[in-house]
Design an enzyme around this catalytic site. Sequence first.
Site, PDB file in Angstrom:
ATOM      1  N   ARG A 127       0.830  -1.203   0.000  1.00 44.59           N
ATOM      2  CA  ARG A 127       0.000   0.000   0.000  1.00 44.59           C
ATOM      3  C   ARG A 127       0.875   1.267   0.000  1.00 44.59           C
ATOM      4  O   ARG A 127       1.900   1.323   0.681  1.00 44.59           O
ATOM      5  CB  ARG A 127      -0.857  -0.036   1.263  1.00 44.59           C
ATOM      6  CG  ARG A 127      -2.024   0.880   1.213  1.00 44.59           C
ATOM      7  CD  ARG A 127      -3.154   0.262   1.968  1.00 44.59           C
ATOM      8  NE  ARG A 127      -3.316   0.918   3.258  1.00 44.59           N
ATOM      9  CZ  ARG A 127      -4.464   0.939   3.913  1.00 44.59           C
ATOM     10  NH1 ARG A 127      -5.516   0.345   3.427  1.00 44.59           N
ATOM     11  NH2 ARG A 127      -4.536   1.542   5.065  1.00 44.59           N
ATOM     12  N   ARG A 160       2.906   4.313   4.754  1.00 45.34           N
ATOM     13  CA  ARG A 160       2.588   4.948   6.038  1.00 45.34           C
ATOM     14  C   ARG A 160       3.204   4.163   7.189  1.00 45.34           C
ATOM     15  O   ARG A 160       3.261   2.949   7.145  1.00 45.34           O
ATOM     16  CB  ARG A 160       1.067   4.994   6.231  1.00 45.34           C
ATOM     17  CG  ARG A 160       0.431   6.086   5.470  1.00 45.34           C
ATOM     18  CD  ARG A 160      -1.085   6.103   5.502  1.00 45.34           C
ATOM     19  NE  ARG A 160      -1.739   5.168   6.403  1.00 45.34           N
ATOM     20  CZ  ARG A 160      -3.031   4.891   6.325  1.00 45.34           C
ATOM     21  NH1 ARG A 160      -3.780   5.465   5.399  1.00 45.34           N
ATOM     22  NH2 ARG A 160      -3.587   4.051   7.154  1.00 45.34           N
ATOM     23  N   ARG A 171      -2.478  -3.804  14.571  1.00 41.82           N
ATOM     24  CA  ARG A 171      -3.772  -3.219  14.201  1.00 41.82           C
ATOM     25  C   ARG A 171      -4.820  -4.303  13.971  1.00 41.82           C
ATOM     26  O   ARG A 171      -5.996  -4.111  14.273  1.00 41.82           O
ATOM     27  CB  ARG A 171      -3.622  -2.353  12.944  1.00 41.82           C
ATOM     28  CG  ARG A 171      -2.803  -1.099  13.211  1.00 41.82           C
ATOM     29  CD  ARG A 171      -2.498  -0.368  11.930  1.00 41.82           C
ATOM     30  NE  ARG A 171      -3.656   0.312  11.407  1.00 41.82           N
ATOM     31  CZ  ARG A 171      -3.798   0.698  10.145  1.00 41.82           C
ATOM     32  NH1 ARG A 171      -2.838   0.448   9.273  1.00 41.82           N
ATOM     33  NH2 ARG A 171      -4.857   1.330   9.749  1.00 41.82           N
TER      34      ARG A 171
HETATM   35  P1  AMP Z   1      -7.164   4.331   9.215  1.00 37.85           P
HETATM   36  O1  AMP Z   1      -6.607   5.251   8.204  1.00 37.85           O
HETATM   37  O2  AMP Z   1      -8.681   4.355   9.259  1.00 37.85           O
HETATM   38  O3  AMP Z   1      -6.649   2.931   9.101  1.00 37.85           O
HETATM   39  O4  AMP Z   1      -6.701   4.875  10.641  1.00 37.85           O
HETATM   40  C1  AMP Z   1      -5.350   4.994  11.015  1.00 37.85           C
HETATM   41  C2  AMP Z   1      -5.213   5.087  12.522  1.00 37.85           C
HETATM   42  O5  AMP Z   1      -5.947   6.237  13.006  1.00 37.85           O
HETATM   43  C3  AMP Z   1      -5.797   3.915  13.308  1.00 37.85           C
HETATM   44  O6  AMP Z   1      -4.897   2.831  13.394  1.00 37.85           O
HETATM   45  C4  AMP Z   1      -6.068   4.569  14.661  1.00 37.85           C
HETATM   46  O7  AMP Z   1      -4.869   4.738  15.392  1.00 37.85           O
HETATM   47  C5  AMP Z   1      -6.557   5.950  14.264  1.00 37.85           C
HETATM   48  N1  AMP Z   1      -8.019   5.967  14.083  1.00 37.85           N
HETATM   49  C6  AMP Z   1      -8.707   6.197  12.916  1.00 37.85           C
HETATM   50  N2  AMP Z   1     -10.034   6.126  13.117  1.00 37.85           N
HETATM   51  C7  AMP Z   1     -10.203   5.837  14.432  1.00 37.85           C
HETATM   52  C8  AMP Z   1     -11.334   5.607  15.262  1.00 37.85           C
HETATM   53  N3  AMP Z   1     -12.590   5.645  14.787  1.00 37.85           N
HETATM   54  N4  AMP Z   1     -11.115   5.355  16.585  1.00 37.85           N
HETATM   55  C9  AMP Z   1      -9.874   5.314  17.094  1.00 37.85           C
HETATM   56  N5  AMP Z   1      -8.765   5.484  16.377  1.00 37.85           N
HETATM   57  C10 AMP Z   1      -8.911   5.743  15.045  1.00 37.85           C
END
Ligand code: AMP
Length: 213
Positions: A127, A160, A171
């Site tokens: 990615r 990232r 994760r």
């Molecule tokens: P993502 O891009 O959606 O995979 O988010 C990247 C990171 O942002 C996640 O691994 C969390 O650390 C944080 N994050 C994003 N959305 C949330 C959420 N709804 N609740 C808590 N942490 C979040």
Amino acid sequence: MKIIMLGAPGAGKGTQAQLIADKYGIPHVSTGDIFRANIKNGTELGMEAKKYMDQGLLVPDELTVRILLDRVAKEDCKDGYVLDGFPRTIPQAEVLDQALTERGDRIDFAIDVDAPDENIVKRMSGRRACLACGATFHVEHIPPKQEGICDRCGQELVLRDDDKEETVQKRLDVYHEQTQPLLAYYEKKGVLRTVDGTKTMQEVFAAVTALLG
Ligand code: AMP
């Protein structure tokens, strides 16, 4: 139309969310993107969120819920939106439901993009993300026109920190523990729909549009 995208990190829900947003003309709201934009701009919120994100942990509900509710209260969200990466915990889902119920509103669909962990770990390493505009690509599946450069805004693409292998595994553990219970939560509400996330991006999107109509 108000849609929630569910599924493990890397299952392809961000890509599908963007396709839905484009087709139905509704905003793509990603809490991850909002946090990353704040990190990039060096805001206090960004610095706080980064501490958790870099470890593959969830940002605390209180902070996350606040930014999400502020975002969906904006004018462009009044006719609907597609949420990507929110909710990620039962308490987040409950706060969203409560805010919607107060306005006599509800979520129309929660779409689970389902894919096994092995499949995800393999995909995430390929990615590439644009930190400037939030677009995501994949070296094999969705290559940018020019290697390493964002098609949308011309900035450099990066792997990232939170897509690195050890963080991905963390994760996924966090997903199974804290986010997967949302499937039963939305099932009970009668809005859960599942699509097979191991298929190609186009096949998954065809399944999604068949559901949404
Ligand atoms: P993502 O891009 O959606 O995979 O988010 C990247 C990171 O942002 C996640 O691994 C969390 O650390 C944080 N994050 C994003 N959305 C949330 C959420 N709804 N609740 C808590 N942490 C979040």
